[in-house]
Write a protein that holds these residues in place. Structure first.
Motif, PDB file in Angstrom:
ATOM      1  N   LEU A  98     -46.500 -38.024  17.648  1.00  0.00           N
ATOM      2  CA  LEU A  98     -47.579 -37.221  18.209  1.00  0.00           C
ATOM      3  C   LEU A  98     -48.908 -37.807  17.751  1.00  0.00           C
ATOM      4  N   LEU A  99     -49.937 -37.507  18.492  1.00  0.00           N
ATOM      5  CA  LEU A  99     -51.281 -37.955  18.160  1.00  0.00           C
ATOM      6  C   LEU A  99     -52.221 -36.784  18.371  1.00  0.00           C
ATOM      7  N   GLY A 100     -53.044 -36.525  17.394  1.00  0.00           N
ATOM      8  CA  GLY A 100     -54.090 -35.516  17.520  1.00  0.00           C
ATOM      9  C   GLY A 100     -55.354 -36.062  16.912  1.00  0.00           C
ATOM     10  N   GLY A 101     -56.480 -35.827  17.563  1.00  0.00           N
ATOM     11  CA  GLY A 101     -57.708 -36.353  17.012  1.00  0.00           C
ATOM     12  C   GLY A 101     -58.956 -35.794  17.654  1.00  0.00           C
ATOM     13  N   LEU A 102     -60.075 -36.133  17.032  1.00  0.00           N
ATOM     14  CA  LEU A 102     -61.397 -35.783  17.518  1.00  0.00           C
ATOM     15  C   LEU A 102     -62.178 -37.073  17.690  1.00  0.00           C
ATOM     16  N   TYR A 103     -63.044 -37.135  18.703  1.00  0.00           N
ATOM     17  CA  TYR A 103     -63.830 -38.344  18.917  1.00  0.00           C
ATOM     18  C   TYR A 103     -65.232 -37.992  19.398  1.00  0.00           C
ATOM     19  N   ASN A 104     -66.132 -38.939  19.190  1.00  0.00           N
ATOM     20  CA  ASN A 104     -67.514 -38.838  19.618  1.00  0.00           C
ATOM     21  C   ASN A 104     -67.919 -40.240  20.052  1.00  0.00           C
ATOM     22  N   VAL A 105     -68.103 -40.444  21.361  1.00  0.00           N
ATOM     23  CA  VAL A 105     -68.373 -41.778  21.899  1.00  0.00           C
ATOM     24  C   VAL A 105     -69.665 -41.749  22.716  1.00  0.00           C
ATOM     25  N   LYS A 106     -70.490 -42.769  22.525  1.00  0.00           N
ATOM     26  CA  LYS A 106     -71.657 -42.986  23.375  1.00  0.00           C
ATOM     27  C   LYS A 106     -71.460 -44.330  24.052  1.00  0.00           C
ATOM     28  N   PHE A 107     -71.405 -44.326  25.381  1.00  0.00           N
ATOM     29  CA  PHE A 107     -71.227 -45.550  26.148  1.00  0.00           C
ATOM     30  C   PHE A 107     -72.349 -45.614  27.175  1.00  0.00           C
ATOM     31  N   ASN A 108     -73.178 -46.652  27.068  1.00  0.00           N
ATOM     32  CA  ASN A 108     -74.413 -46.747  27.845  1.00  0.00           C
ATOM     33  C   ASN A 108     -75.248 -45.498  27.577  1.00  0.00           C
ATOM     34  N   LYS A 109     -75.449 -44.651  28.554  1.00  0.00           N
ATOM     35  CA  LYS A 109     -76.238 -43.424  28.352  1.00  0.00           C
ATOM     36  C   LYS A 109     -75.384 -42.173  28.450  1.00  0.00           C
ATOM     37  N   ALA A 148     -63.338 -33.331  26.785  1.00  0.00           N
ATOM     38  CA  ALA A 148     -64.617 -33.638  26.150  1.00  0.00           C
ATOM     39  C   ALA A 148     -65.772 -32.895  26.795  1.00  0.00           C
ATOM     40  N   PHE A 149     -66.844 -32.837  26.033  1.00  0.00           N
ATOM     41  CA  PHE A 149     -68.145 -32.468  26.556  1.00  0.00           C
ATOM     42  C   PHE A 149     -68.763 -33.779  27.021  1.00  0.00           C
ATOM     43  N   LYS A 150     -68.956 -33.927  28.322  1.00  0.00           N
ATOM     44  CA  LYS A 150     -69.550 -35.154  28.853  1.00  0.00           C
ATOM     45  C   LYS A 150     -70.960 -34.831  29.331  1.00  0.00           C
ATOM     46  N   TYR A 151     -71.924 -35.634  28.849  1.00  0.00           N
ATOM     47  CA  TYR A 151     -73.301 -35.440  29.274  1.00  0.00           C
ATOM     48  C   TYR A 151     -74.061 -36.739  29.107  1.00  0.00           C
ATOM     49  N   ARG A 152     -75.182 -36.827  29.793  1.00  0.00           N
ATOM     50  CA  ARG A 152     -76.025 -38.022  29.727  1.00  0.00           C
ATOM     51  C   ARG A 152     -77.061 -37.858  28.628  1.00  0.00           C
ATOM     52  N   GLU A 153     -77.645 -38.959  28.253  1.00  0.00           N
ATOM     53  CA  GLU A 153     -78.622 -38.981  27.160  1.00  0.00           C
ATOM     54  C   GLU A 153     -79.797 -38.038  27.423  1.00  0.00           C
ATOM     55  N   ASP A 154     -80.211 -37.920  28.670  1.00  0.00           N
ATOM     56  CA  ASP A 154     -81.361 -37.082  29.009  1.00  0.00           C
ATOM     57  C   ASP A 154     -80.984 -35.643  29.353  1.00  0.00           C
ATOM     58  N   GLU A 155     -79.703 -35.271  29.209  1.00  0.00           N
ATOM     59  CA  GLU A 155     -79.233 -33.923  29.515  1.00  0.00           C
ATOM     60  C   GLU A 155     -78.893 -33.172  28.239  1.00  0.00           C
ATOM     61  N   GLN A 156     -78.801 -31.858  28.374  1.00  0.00           N
ATOM     62  CA  GLN A 156     -78.360 -31.028  27.259  1.00  0.00           C
ATOM     63  C   GLN A 156     -76.838 -30.971  27.245  1.00  0.00           C
ATOM     64  N   LYS A 157     -76.261 -30.870  26.056  1.00  0.00           N
ATOM     65  CA  LYS A 157     -74.803 -30.768  25.926  1.00  0.00           C
ATOM     66  C   LYS A 157     -74.328 -29.476  26.578  1.00  0.00           C
ATOM     67  N   PRO A 158     -73.280 -29.538  27.428  1.00  0.00           N
ATOM     68  CA  PRO A 158     -72.780 -28.313  28.074  1.00  0.00           C
ATOM     69  C   PRO A 158     -72.149 -27.351  27.065  1.00  0.00           C
ATOM     70  N   ASP A 159     -72.022 -26.081  27.489  1.00  0.00           N
ATOM     71  CA  ASP A 159     -71.453 -25.050  26.613  1.00  0.00           C
ATOM     72  C   ASP A 159     -69.939 -25.152  26.498  1.00  0.00           C
ATOM     73  N   THR A 160     -69.274 -25.649  27.528  1.00  0.00           N
ATOM     74  CA  THR A 160     -67.821 -25.776  27.528  1.00  0.00           C
ATOM     75  C   THR A 160     -67.438 -27.205  27.916  1.00  0.00           C
ATOM     76  N   PRO A 161     -66.246 -27.645  27.507  1.00  0.00           N
ATOM     77  CA  PRO A 161     -65.804 -28.991  27.914  1.00  0.00           C
ATOM     78  C   PRO A 161     -65.785 -29.121  29.438  1.00  0.00           C
TER      79      PRO A 161
END
Length: 182
Positions: A98-109, A148-161
């Motif tokens: 099994l695999l379980g994890g948390l991640y935080n990635v920034k790719f381009n913007k 994930a919470f997906k958002y762009r650099e110029d946007e606010q992070k959404p409230d839900t994934p």
């Protein structure tokens, strides 16, 4: 998937409760491929009986620096039940993990902050180097659910994934040194 991970760990705990663990049945391990990606890691493998062992590894990548406009941090936990064709911690094995994890990635913007849960199978071979040292090679494939919470650099992070994917993944990839306590 969280329930599956919990049940697997509970089942592993029950197995360990019935087994006598002594110094000849435990190995401390570290994966060189993870170290090459600047991800400190540590694993423990415990022999359950004449053909089974339980490997539990933990890995993190706490460093935050940008390479080619990409930045990533993660933490993951990977339990794996292994069946040995010869004897535990020597030669060929197959595993279910099994695999379980948390991640935080920034790719381009684009930013992705989320979790991953996966399951897969692996094959490996362990070279016995000496009485206490082994070299293990492992390759495994599986599927994972990424959320994930997906958002762009110029946007606010959404409230839900707002980003979900099922994806084939390499669930295990390793060249690992093991120290066996005897």
């Amino acid at each position: 998937m969280k329930k599956v991970l919990f049940r697997f760990l509970l089942l592993a705990g029950i197995f360990l409760n019935f087994q006598q663990i002594d110094a000849q049945r435990v190995a401390l391990k570290s994966n060189l491929i993870d170290w090459a990606t600047l991800s400190p890691n540590l694993a423990v493998e415990m022999r359950l009986n004449q053909k089974l062992s339980l490997d539990i590894s933990a890995t993190t990548h706490p460093f935050s620096f940008t390479i080619a406009d990409m930045k990533a941090t993660h933490v993951r936990l990977q339990p794996e039940l292994r069946y040995w064709f010869n004897r535990p911690m020597a030669r060929h094995f197959v595993g279910v993990g099994l695999l379980g994890g948390l991640y935080n990635v920034k790719f381009n913007k684009n930013f992705y902050e989320g979790d991953i849960f996966g399951v897969g199978v692996s094959y490996g071979y362990v070279f016995v180097l000496s009485r206490h040292w082994n070299l293990e090679t492992t390759l495994g494939v599986g599927v994972a659910r990424l959320r994930a919470f997906k958002y762009r650099e110029d946007e606010q992070k959404p409230d839900t994934p707002n980003w979900y994917r099922w994806s084939p993944i390499p669930i295990r990839l390793g060249v690992t040194f093991s120290y066996i306590f005897k």
